[in-house]
Design a protein around this motif. Structure first.
Motif, PDB file in Angstrom:
ATOM      1  N   LEU A  69       0.830  -1.204   0.000  1.00 33.03           N
ATOM      2  CA  LEU A  69       0.000   0.000   0.000  1.00 33.03           C
ATOM      3  C   LEU A  69       0.867   1.258   0.000  1.00 33.03           C
ATOM      4  CD1 LEU A  69      -2.931  -0.860   2.413  1.00 33.03           C
ATOM      5  CD2 LEU A  69      -3.067  -0.299  -0.008  1.00 33.03           C
ATOM      6  N   TRP A  70       1.935   1.228   0.763  1.00 30.95           N
ATOM      7  CA  TRP A  70       2.849   2.377   0.776  1.00 30.95           C
ATOM      8  C   TRP A  70       3.565   2.515  -0.562  1.00 30.95           C
ATOM      9  CZ3 TRP A  70       5.315   1.726   6.270  1.00 30.95           C
ATOM     10  CH2 TRP A  70       4.370   2.080   7.215  1.00 30.95           C
ATOM     11  N   ILE A  71       3.878   1.390  -1.193  1.00 33.42           N
ATOM     12  CA  ILE A  71       4.498   1.442  -2.520  1.00 33.42           C
ATOM     13  C   ILE A  71       3.553   2.132  -3.505  1.00 33.42           C
ATOM     14  CG2 ILE A  71       5.257   0.037  -4.479  1.00 33.42           C
ATOM     15  CD1 ILE A  71       6.201  -2.050  -2.488  1.00 33.42           C
ATOM     16  N   SER A  72       2.264   1.873  -3.380  1.00 28.11           N
ATOM     17  CA  SER A  72       1.310   2.480  -4.303  1.00 28.11           C
ATOM     18  C   SER A  72       1.223   3.989  -4.134  1.00 28.11           C
ATOM     19  CB  SER A  72      -0.067   1.839  -4.143  1.00 28.11           C
ATOM     20  OG  SER A  72      -0.596   2.139  -2.875  1.00 28.11           O
ATOM     21  N   ALA A  73       1.654   4.530  -3.021  1.00 23.60           N
ATOM     22  CA  ALA A  73       1.662   5.980  -2.825  1.00 23.60           C
ATOM     23  C   ALA A  73       2.792   6.654  -3.592  1.00 23.60           C
ATOM     24  CB  ALA A  73       1.781   6.305  -1.338  1.00 23.60           C
ATOM     25  N   PHE A  74       3.804   5.902  -3.972  1.00 20.10           N
ATOM     26  CA  PHE A  74       4.965   6.476  -4.652  1.00 20.10           C
ATOM     27  C   PHE A  74       4.605   7.096  -6.003  1.00 20.10           C
ATOM     28  CE2 PHE A  74       9.050   6.150  -6.943  1.00 20.10           C
ATOM     29  CZ  PHE A  74       9.830   6.902  -6.075  1.00 20.10           C
ATOM     30  N   PRO A  75       3.897   6.412  -6.908  1.00 20.19           N
ATOM     31  CA  PRO A  75       3.522   7.067  -8.169  1.00 20.19           C
ATOM     32  C   PRO A  75       2.574   8.249  -7.965  1.00 20.19           C
ATOM     33  CG  PRO A  75       3.256   4.704  -8.347  1.00 20.19           C
ATOM     34  CD  PRO A  75       3.556   4.990  -6.923  1.00 20.19           C
ATOM     35  N   LEU A  76       1.714   8.179  -6.941  1.00 21.53           N
ATOM     36  CA  LEU A  76       0.839   9.309  -6.648  1.00 21.53           C
ATOM     37  C   LEU A  76       1.647  10.533  -6.229  1.00 21.53           C
ATOM     38  CD1 LEU A  76      -1.969   7.453  -4.669  1.00 21.53           C
ATOM     39  CD2 LEU A  76      -2.039   8.255  -7.036  1.00 21.53           C
ATOM     40  N   ALA A  77       2.685  10.302  -5.461  1.00 20.05           N
ATOM     41  CA  ALA A  77       3.551  11.408  -5.053  1.00 20.05           C
ATOM     42  C   ALA A  77       4.313  11.975  -6.247  1.00 20.05           C
ATOM     43  CB  ALA A  77       4.512  10.942  -3.968  1.00 20.05           C
ATOM     44  N   ILE A  78       4.751  11.108  -7.162  1.00 14.41           N
ATOM     45  CA  ILE A  78       5.416  11.576  -8.383  1.00 14.41           C
ATOM     46  C   ILE A  78       4.446  12.425  -9.210  1.00 14.41           C
ATOM     47  CG2 ILE A  78       6.460  10.833 -10.570  1.00 14.41           C
ATOM     48  CD1 ILE A  78       8.259  10.389  -8.139  1.00 14.41           C
ATOM     49  N   TYR A  79       3.210  11.988  -9.325  1.00 16.54           N
ATOM     50  CA  TYR A  79       2.204  12.767 -10.036  1.00 16.54           C
ATOM     51  C   TYR A  79       2.016  14.130  -9.369  1.00 16.54           C
ATOM     52  CZ  TYR A  79      -2.272  14.341 -11.810  1.00 16.54           C
ATOM     53  OH  TYR A  79      -3.270  15.097 -12.363  1.00 16.54           O
ATOM     54  N   TYR A  80       1.926  14.147  -8.049  1.00 17.56           N
ATOM     55  CA  TYR A  80       1.741  15.401  -7.321  1.00 17.56           C
ATOM     56  C   TYR A  80       2.914  16.350  -7.545  1.00 17.56           C
ATOM     57  CZ  TYR A  80       1.095  18.688  -3.527  1.00 17.56           C
ATOM     58  OH  TYR A  80       0.946  19.837  -2.804  1.00 17.56           O
ATOM     59  N   ILE A  81       4.129  15.829  -7.479  1.00 15.79           N
ATOM     60  CA  ILE A  81       5.319  16.661  -7.696  1.00 15.79           C
ATOM     61  C   ILE A  81       5.317  17.226  -9.114  1.00 15.79           C
ATOM     62  CG2 ILE A  81       7.836  16.602  -7.944  1.00 15.79           C
ATOM     63  CD1 ILE A  81       7.869  14.645  -5.580  1.00 15.79           C
TER      64      ILE A  81
END
Length: 171
Positions: A69-81
């Motif tokens: 689940l934490w791994i899935s937050a990584f692409p979301l954070a890249i999108y946000y950045i």
């Protein structure tokens, strides 16, 4: 990631990370005097036992469910950045997140089995987001950057050295 970690009833893990967490749970505390480089990586030795005791989730499922689940937050954070900080349009930001996920093989092959590395890289992304937060005060930014910076150091020493040397030589 699920095609790698959900295949067996056991947690697939590299570098003996799960055995370190099991030792901490079995002893009831983290033995900081134990020799070895993996003993000092707190994302392996402290974080899974904390989740184990607070949530009452078996250690195997922490590595099979919580960490992915934490791994899935990584692409979301890249999108946000890409979208908010670099000011790319939505489609290009989405493509940036897809590049991280699909073109770079480590997202599906390495991250699910080396939690210390993905934790360090997630902390790096959180440092970058904290640096460019507009709504927070300067002291809040300093606090968040300090916490996430310590998270990088406690997660993966190699990644932290590369990140901090990049910061030093950039300035």
């Amino acid at each position: 990631t699920l095609h790698i970690i959900m295949v067996t009833p056991y947690a697939k893990n590299n570098d003996g990370e799960i055995t370190g967490a099991k030792k901490t749970i079995d002893f009831g505390h983290w033995n900081f005097e134990e020799y070895g480089a993996y003993n000092s990586i707190l994302s392996n030795r402290i974080l899974p036992p904390i989740i184990y005791y607070i949530c009452n989730i078996p250690l195997t499922w922490i590595y099979k469910a919580i960490f992915p689940l934490w791994i899935s937050a990584f692409p979301l954070a890249i999108y946000y950045i890409a979208n908010k900080i670099i000011n790319m349009d939505c489609k290009l930001s989405f493509f940036s997140a897809l590049v991280v996920m699909y073109i770079q093989q480590f997202f599906f092959t390495v991250f699910p089995t080396t939690t210390k590395q993905f934790m360090a890289e997630l902390y790096i992304v959180l440092v970058i987001i904290s640096l460019f937060m507009e709504t927070s005060s300067r002291n809040t930014k300093k606090l968040l950057i300090s916490i996430f910076g310590m998270g990088i150091i406690c997660s993966h020493y190699g990644t932290s050295m590369i990140f901090f040397s990049g910061i030093i030589f950039k300035t």
